[in-house]
Design a protein around this motif. Structure first.
Motif, PDB file in Angstrom:
ATOM      1  N   THR A  76       0.802  -1.224   0.000  1.00 25.88           N
ATOM      2  CA  THR A  76       0.000   0.000   0.000  1.00 25.88           C
ATOM      3  C   THR A  76       0.836   1.277   0.000  1.00 25.88           C
ATOM      4  O   THR A  76       0.359   2.328  -0.439  1.00 25.88           O
ATOM      5  CB  THR A  76      -0.954   0.033   1.208  1.00 25.88           C
ATOM      6  N   ALA A  77       2.071   1.227   0.491  1.00 27.90           N
ATOM      7  CA  ALA A  77       2.858   2.453   0.647  1.00 27.90           C
ATOM      8  C   ALA A  77       3.230   3.126  -0.678  1.00 27.90           C
ATOM      9  O   ALA A  77       3.233   4.361  -0.744  1.00 27.90           O
ATOM     10  CB  ALA A  77       4.127   2.175   1.457  1.00 27.90           C
ATOM     11  N   PRO A  78       3.581   2.403  -1.739  1.00 30.02           N
ATOM     12  CA  PRO A  78       3.992   3.097  -2.968  1.00 30.02           C
ATOM     13  C   PRO A  78       2.965   4.084  -3.500  1.00 30.02           C
ATOM     14  O   PRO A  78       3.325   5.173  -3.967  1.00 30.02           O
ATOM     15  CB  PRO A  78       4.233   1.944  -3.949  1.00 30.02           C
ATOM     16  N   ALA A  79       1.672   3.757  -3.418  1.00 29.59           N
ATOM     17  CA  ALA A  79       0.645   4.681  -3.896  1.00 29.59           C
ATOM     18  C   ALA A  79       0.593   5.935  -3.030  1.00 29.59           C
ATOM     19  O   ALA A  79       0.333   7.037  -3.528  1.00 29.59           O
ATOM     20  CB  ALA A  79      -0.716   3.989  -3.900  1.00 29.59           C
ATOM     21  N   ASP A 123      -1.336  10.809  11.879  1.00 26.39           N
ATOM     22  CA  ASP A 123      -2.220  11.710  11.141  1.00 26.39           C
ATOM     23  C   ASP A 123      -1.662  12.009   9.755  1.00 26.39           C
ATOM     24  O   ASP A 123      -2.414  12.069   8.774  1.00 26.39           O
ATOM     25  CB  ASP A 123      -2.401  13.011  11.929  1.00 26.39           C
ATOM     26  N   LEU A 124      -0.342  12.161   9.650  1.00 25.74           N
ATOM     27  CA  LEU A 124       0.276  12.370   8.342  1.00 25.74           C
ATOM     28  C   LEU A 124       0.031  11.160   7.443  1.00 25.74           C
ATOM     29  O   LEU A 124      -0.312  11.309   6.259  1.00 25.74           O
ATOM     30  CB  LEU A 124       1.774  12.619   8.501  1.00 25.74           C
ATOM     31  N   ALA A 125       0.199   9.957   7.980  1.00 26.91           N
ATOM     32  CA  ALA A 125      -0.037   8.745   7.191  1.00 26.91           C
ATOM     33  C   ALA A 125      -1.495   8.675   6.724  1.00 26.91           C
ATOM     34  O   ALA A 125      -1.774   8.294   5.577  1.00 26.91           O
ATOM     35  CB  ALA A 125       0.314   7.514   8.010  1.00 26.91           C
ATOM     36  N   LEU A 126      -2.418   9.063   7.590  1.00 30.32           N
ATOM     37  CA  LEU A 126      -3.832   9.052   7.222  1.00 30.32           C
ATOM     38  C   LEU A 126      -4.121  10.046   6.098  1.00 30.32           C
ATOM     39  O   LEU A 126      -4.901   9.757   5.182  1.00 30.32           O
ATOM     40  CB  LEU A 126      -4.685   9.373   8.444  1.00 30.32           C
ATOM     41  N   ARG A 127      -3.473  11.212   6.155  1.00 29.27           N
ATOM     42  CA  ARG A 127      -3.690  12.205   5.107  1.00 29.27           C
ATOM     43  C   ARG A 127      -3.084  11.754   3.790  1.00 29.27           C
ATOM     44  O   ARG A 127      -3.663  11.982   2.719  1.00 29.27           O
ATOM     45  CB  ARG A 127      -3.125  13.558   5.550  1.00 29.27           C
ATOM     46  N   LEU A 128      -1.927  11.120   3.833  1.00 36.46           N
ATOM     47  CA  LEU A 128      -1.333  10.583   2.610  1.00 36.46           C
ATOM     48  C   LEU A 128      -2.246   9.532   1.989  1.00 36.46           C
ATOM     49  O   LEU A 128      -2.426   9.474   0.765  1.00 36.46           O
ATOM     50  CB  LEU A 128       0.041   9.974   2.911  1.00 36.46           C
ATOM     51  N   ALA A 129      -2.820   8.675   2.854  1.00 34.48           N
ATOM     52  CA  ALA A 129      -3.721   7.635   2.354  1.00 34.48           C
ATOM     53  C   ALA A 129      -4.981   8.233   1.753  1.00 34.48           C
ATOM     54  O   ALA A 129      -5.475   7.765   0.721  1.00 34.48           O
ATOM     55  CB  ALA A 129      -4.063   6.666   3.482  1.00 34.48           C
ATOM     56  N   ALA A 130      -5.506   9.280   2.382  1.00 28.30           N
ATOM     57  CA  ALA A 130      -6.719   9.923   1.853  1.00 28.30           C
ATOM     58  C   ALA A 130      -6.449  10.543   0.488  1.00 28.30           C
ATOM     59  O   ALA A 130      -7.284  10.466  -0.420  1.00 28.30           O
ATOM     60  CB  ALA A 130      -7.206  10.980   2.842  1.00 28.30           C
ATOM     61  N   ASP A 131      -5.277  11.145   0.325  1.00 31.98           N
ATOM     62  CA  ASP A 131      -4.920  11.750  -0.959  1.00 31.98           C
ATOM     63  C   ASP A 131      -4.726  10.695  -2.038  1.00 31.98           C
ATOM     64  O   ASP A 131      -5.005  10.940  -3.219  1.00 31.98           O
ATOM     65  CB  ASP A 131      -3.642  12.580  -0.822  1.00 31.98           C
ATOM     66  N   ALA A 132      -4.239   9.507  -1.635  1.00 30.34           N
ATOM     67  CA  ALA A 132      -3.951   8.450  -2.611  1.00 30.34           C
ATOM     68  C   ALA A 132      -5.211   7.720  -3.060  1.00 30.34           C
ATOM     69  O   ALA A 132      -5.226   7.095  -4.126  1.00 30.34           O
ATOM     70  CB  ALA A 132      -2.958   7.454  -2.015  1.00 30.34           C
ATOM     71  N   GLY A 133      -6.257   7.749  -2.254  1.00 34.62           N
ATOM     72  CA  GLY A 133      -7.479   7.042  -2.603  1.00 34.62           C
ATOM     73  C   GLY A 133      -7.455   5.602  -2.125  1.00 34.62           C
ATOM     74  O   GLY A 133      -6.516   5.156  -1.457  1.00 34.62           O
ATOM     75  N   PRO A 134      -8.489   4.832  -2.467  1.00 33.92           N
ATOM     76  CA  PRO A 134      -8.609   3.456  -1.970  1.00 33.92           C
ATOM     77  C   PRO A 134      -7.438   2.575  -2.414  1.00 33.92           C
ATOM     78  O   PRO A 134      -6.908   2.720  -3.517  1.00 33.92           O
ATOM     79  CB  PRO A 134      -9.924   2.966  -2.588  1.00 33.92           C
ATOM     80  N   ALA A 135      -7.046   1.654  -1.520  1.00 35.02           N
ATOM     81  CA  ALA A 135      -5.985   0.704  -1.850  1.00 35.02           C
ATOM     82  C   ALA A 135      -6.472  -0.278  -2.910  1.00 35.02           C
ATOM     83  O   ALA A 135      -7.676  -0.575  -3.003  1.00 35.02           O
ATOM     84  CB  ALA A 135      -5.543  -0.047  -0.597  1.00 35.02           C
ATOM     85  N   ASP A 136      -5.548  -0.763  -3.711  1.00 29.19           N
ATOM     86  CA  ASP A 136      -5.869  -1.724  -4.770  1.00 29.19           C
ATOM     87  C   ASP A 136      -6.221  -3.068  -4.131  1.00 29.19           C
ATOM     88  O   ASP A 136      -5.362  -3.705  -3.504  1.00 29.19           O
ATOM     89  CB  ASP A 136      -4.658  -1.869  -5.687  1.00 29.19           C
ATOM     90  N   PRO A 137      -7.458  -3.543  -4.255  1.00 26.32           N
ATOM     91  CA  PRO A 137      -7.833  -4.810  -3.617  1.00 26.32           C
ATOM     92  C   PRO A 137      -7.076  -6.006  -4.179  1.00 26.32           C
ATOM     93  O   PRO A 137      -6.915  -7.021  -3.496  1.00 26.32           O
ATOM     94  CB  PRO A 137      -9.337  -4.920  -3.888  1.00 26.32           C
ATOM     95  N   LEU A 138      -6.585  -5.895  -5.411  1.00 25.15           N
ATOM     96  CA  LEU A 138      -5.837  -7.009  -5.985  1.00 25.15           C
ATOM     97  C   LEU A 138      -4.575  -7.289  -5.174  1.00 25.15           C
ATOM     98  O   LEU A 138      -4.208  -8.445  -4.952  1.00 25.15           O
ATOM     99  CB  LEU A 138      -5.476  -6.711  -7.439  1.00 25.15           C
ATOM    100  N   LEU A 139      -3.917  -6.218  -4.687  1.00 22.93           N
ATOM    101  CA  LEU A 139      -2.677  -6.411  -3.937  1.00 22.93           C
ATOM    102  C   LEU A 139      -2.948  -7.121  -2.618  1.00 22.93           C
ATOM    103  O   LEU A 139      -2.172  -7.984  -2.189  1.00 22.93           O
ATOM    104  CB  LEU A 139      -1.993  -5.064  -3.709  1.00 22.93           C
TER     105      LEU A 139
END
Length: 233
Positions: A76-79, A123-139
């Protein structure tokens, strides 16, 4: 006395928030074992990213800490960071090498000054995740399949990819191919069983090794340490 190392589940699904007291430089420091994950790291004045490891990592003199980190679910981190995982394989890099330096200085200063820097890092990690959008379920499906002990071929079929496509996607998401990821996930399963008191021979059989000797060889190749030492630690 605060524990040397502590962790808890993150508000970010699948992630873990951890803290570690200042550690001695190698070779005295406990090794960080490969786990298929990438981490966002903070120590006062610095934000870094730990790439996916293929072998045990020992902190050097410049990485003594104390530290806080967010360990992202595998793949999940690369996105979130905007960089393929294989470019960070076996590396620790400053976040400023991946994102605008002025932005990283501002973020670092904010976390340094926060009443709870660990919560500010999360909180920074949560904001990065929100900006990136949903994780790829295939991974996640790839990780679940390999973690269950399925072969690369069976995993490729399960996620409807050719093996070459799976390898290419894995390099970008995990930093290495699915065979290496499967080996690392098997290592983590075996260590968890052995540390819970399961005899080594039974651990080997339950995690897909040919025998106890095969388990011992694989552990030493991936970590540089004997299985007995890792279980004791």
């Amino acid at each position: 006395m605060a524990p040397e190392y502590a962790e808890r589940a993150s508000l970010l699904p699948g992630a873990v928030v951890w803290t570690r007291a200042a550690v001695l430089p190698a070779p005295s420091a406990a090794p960080v074992l490969p786990d298929g994950c990438m981490d966002l790291l903070w120590t006062e004045g610095r934000l870094l990213v730990a790439g996916p490891d293929t072998h045990a990592f020992r902190p050097g003199p410049g990485l003594a800490g104390p530290w806080a980190g967010v360990r992202f679910y595998p793949g999940t981190a690369p996105a979130l960071l905007g960089v393929p995982a294989h470019e960070l394989r076996d590396r620790r890099v400053d976040l400023a090498d991946l994102r605008p330096a002025a932005e990283v200085r501002r973020l670092t200063g904010r976390i340094d000054a926060a009443p709870d820097p660990v919560a500010a890092l999360e909180d920074l990690a949560l904001r990065l995740a929100a900006d990136a959008g949903p994780a790829d379920p295939l991974l996640r499906a790839v990780v679940a399949s390999l973690a269950a002990g399925r072969s690369v071929t069976a995993t490729a079929e399960r996620v409807a990819l050719g093996e070459r496509q799976l390898h290419r996607r894995s390099l970008s998401a995990f930093g290495y191919g699915p065979k290496t990821l499967a080996r690392i996930l098997r290592l983590q399963r075996a260590l968890a069983l052995a540390r819970s008191g399961v005899p080594f021979a039974d651990t080997a059989a339950r995690t897909g090794f040919a025998d106890q000797a095969h388990l011992a060889r694989d552990v030493r190749e991936l970590t540089g340490l004997p299985l007995t030492d890792l279980v004791r630690s």
